[in-house]
Design a protein around this motif. Structure first.
Motif, PDB file in Angstrom:
ATOM      1  N   MET A   8       0.540  -1.252  -0.189  1.00  8.02           N
ATOM      2  CA  MET A   8       0.164   0.123  -0.383  1.00  8.02           C
ATOM      3  C   MET A   8       0.904   1.515  -0.015  1.00  8.02           C
ATOM      4  SD  MET A   8      -2.905  -0.917   2.724  1.00  8.02           S
ATOM      5  CE  MET A   8      -1.943  -0.838   4.504  1.00  8.02           C
ATOM      6  N   SER A   9       0.242   2.318  -0.779  1.00  9.21           N
ATOM      7  CA  SER A   9       1.296   3.608  -0.233  1.00  9.21           C
ATOM      8  C   SER A   9       1.084   4.391   0.867  1.00  9.21           C
ATOM      9  CB  SER A   9       0.321   4.528  -1.221  1.00  9.21           C
ATOM     10  OG  SER A   9       0.665   6.172  -0.371  1.00  9.21           O
ATOM     11  N   TYR A  10       2.317   4.196   1.113  1.00  7.79           N
ATOM     12  CA  TYR A  10       2.285   5.212   2.990  1.00  7.79           C
ATOM     13  C   TYR A  10       1.073   6.277   3.095  1.00  7.79           C
ATOM     14  CZ  TYR A  10       6.329   2.931   2.770  1.00  7.79           C
ATOM     15  OH  TYR A  10       6.770   1.425   2.631  1.00  7.79           O
ATOM     16  N   GLY A  11       0.664   6.643   2.029  1.00 12.51           N
ATOM     17  CA  GLY A  11      -0.761   7.589   2.167  1.00 12.51           C
ATOM     18  C   GLY A  11      -1.621   6.912   2.573  1.00 12.51           C
ATOM     19  N   THR A  12      -2.206   6.056   2.380  1.00 11.47           N
ATOM     20  CA  THR A  12      -3.378   5.244   2.472  1.00 11.47           C
ATOM     21  C   THR A  12      -4.003   5.396   4.169  1.00 11.47           C
ATOM     22  OG1 THR A  12      -2.230   3.761   0.855  1.00 11.47           O
ATOM     23  CG2 THR A  12      -4.453   3.700   2.302  1.00 11.47           C
ATOM     24  N   THR A  13      -4.453   5.518   4.039  1.00 12.61           N
ATOM     25  CA  THR A  13      -5.654   6.266   5.296  1.00 12.61           C
ATOM     26  C   THR A  13      -6.660   4.739   5.618  1.00 12.61           C
ATOM     27  OG1 THR A  13      -7.652   6.660   3.958  1.00 12.61           O
ATOM     28  CG2 THR A  13      -6.085   8.316   5.154  1.00 12.61           C
ATOM     29  N   GLU A  14      -6.996   4.374   6.838  1.00  8.16           N
ATOM     30  CA  GLU A  14      -8.258   3.076   6.839  1.00  8.16           C
ATOM     31  C   GLU A  14      -9.253   3.806   6.150  1.00  8.16           C
ATOM     32  OE1 GLU A  14      -7.980   3.101  11.465  1.00  8.16           O
ATOM     33  OE2 GLU A  14      -5.874   1.898  10.823  1.00  8.16           O
ATOM     34  N   GLU A  15      -9.639   5.325   6.398  1.00 12.09           N
ATOM     35  CA  GLU A  15     -11.270   4.968   5.638  1.00 12.09           C
ATOM     36  C   GLU A  15     -11.402   5.058   4.239  1.00 12.09           C
ATOM     37  OE1 GLU A  15      -9.709   7.572   7.227  1.00 12.09           O
ATOM     38  OE2 GLU A  15     -10.054   7.186   9.229  1.00 12.09           O
ATOM     39  N   SER A  16     -10.340   5.828   3.613  1.00  7.23           N
ATOM     40  CA  SER A  16      -9.700   4.838   2.224  1.00  7.23           C
ATOM     41  C   SER A  16      -9.806   3.077   1.413  1.00  7.23           C
ATOM     42  CB  SER A  16      -8.570   5.786   1.383  1.00  7.23           C
ATOM     43  OG  SER A  16      -7.400   5.128   1.713  1.00  7.23           O
ATOM     44  N   LEU A  17      -9.457   2.768   2.596  1.00  9.42           N
ATOM     45  CA  LEU A  17      -9.023   1.680   2.582  1.00  9.42           C
ATOM     46  C   LEU A  17     -10.308   0.773   2.916  1.00  9.42           C
ATOM     47  CD1 LEU A  17      -6.763  -1.167   1.348  1.00  9.42           C
ATOM     48  CD2 LEU A  17      -6.394  -1.196   4.415  1.00  9.42           C
ATOM     49  N   ARG A  18     -10.721   1.185   3.841  1.00 10.58           N
ATOM     50  CA  ARG A  18     -12.152   0.547   4.159  1.00 10.58           C
ATOM     51  C   ARG A  18     -13.609   1.074   3.268  1.00 10.58           C
ATOM     52  NH1 ARG A  18     -15.417  -0.345   8.511  1.00 10.58           N
ATOM     53  NH2 ARG A  18     -13.336  -0.095  10.165  1.00 10.58           N
ATOM     54  N   ALA A  19     -13.762   1.765   2.865  1.00  5.15           N
ATOM     55  CA  ALA A  19     -14.310   2.483   0.909  1.00  5.15           C
ATOM     56  C   ALA A  19     -13.990   1.568  -0.102  1.00  5.15           C
ATOM     57  CB  ALA A  19     -14.671   4.252   0.551  1.00  5.15           C
ATOM     58  N   LEU A  20     -12.736   1.014  -0.190  1.00  2.00           N
ATOM     59  CA  LEU A  20     -12.016   0.237  -1.281  1.00  2.00           C
ATOM     60  C   LEU A  20     -12.477  -0.944  -1.386  1.00  2.00           C
ATOM     61  CD1 LEU A  20     -10.464   0.317  -3.910  1.00  2.00           C
ATOM     62  CD2 LEU A  20      -8.790  -0.959  -2.372  1.00  2.00           C
ATOM     63  N   PHE A  21     -13.153  -1.907  -0.075  1.00  2.00           N
ATOM     64  CA  PHE A  21     -13.683  -3.184   0.019  1.00  2.00           C
ATOM     65  C   PHE A  21     -14.768  -3.362   1.143  1.00  2.00           C
ATOM     66  CE2 PHE A  21      -8.845  -4.041   0.308  1.00  2.00           C
ATOM     67  CZ  PHE A  21      -9.061  -5.137   0.421  1.00  2.00           C
ATOM     68  N   ALA A  22     -15.164  -1.866   1.389  1.00  2.00           N
ATOM     69  CA  ALA A  22     -17.021  -2.166   0.850  1.00  2.00           C
ATOM     70  C   ALA A  22     -17.664  -2.164  -0.140  1.00  2.00           C
ATOM     71  CB  ALA A  22     -17.203  -0.957   1.526  1.00  2.00           C
TER      72      ALA A  22
END
Length: 92
Positions: A8-22
């Motif tokens: 993952m990019s070091y700038g990835t946030t938990e919110e953006s990751l959640r949105a991707l998998f949601a």
């Protein structure tokens, strides 16, 4: 189902990751692993999904896809291995 997400990019946030998998189903947990000393992301994390079928769909669709400038490596998480405790008293 626990899913490992690597590269993952070091700038990835938990919110953006959640949105991707949601997009594939209900996400029960998101954890980006950070360095204890610096607090900086280490470039990997874990996603919890309630439904195994949705989790497998997410793995199949997202593994090898680009997200935030990096090609993700995604698979089902292996159980954590127990490691022996380190003895810091005999370091030198």
């Amino acid at each position: 189902m626990q899913i490992y997400v690597g590269n993952m990019s070091y700038g990835t946030t938990e919110e953006s990751l959640r949105a991707l998998f949601a997009q594939y189903g209900e996400v029960s947990s998101v954890k980006i692993i950070t360095d204890r000393e610096t607090g900086r992301a280490k470039g990997f994390g874990f996603i919890g999904m309630e439904d195994n079928t949705a989790g497998q769909s997410a793995i199949d669709e997202l593994n090898g896809k680009e997200f935030e400038g990096r090609t993700l490596k995604i698979n089902e998480a292996r159980p954590r291995e127990e490691r022996p405790k380190r003895n810091f008293n005999n370091r030198f």
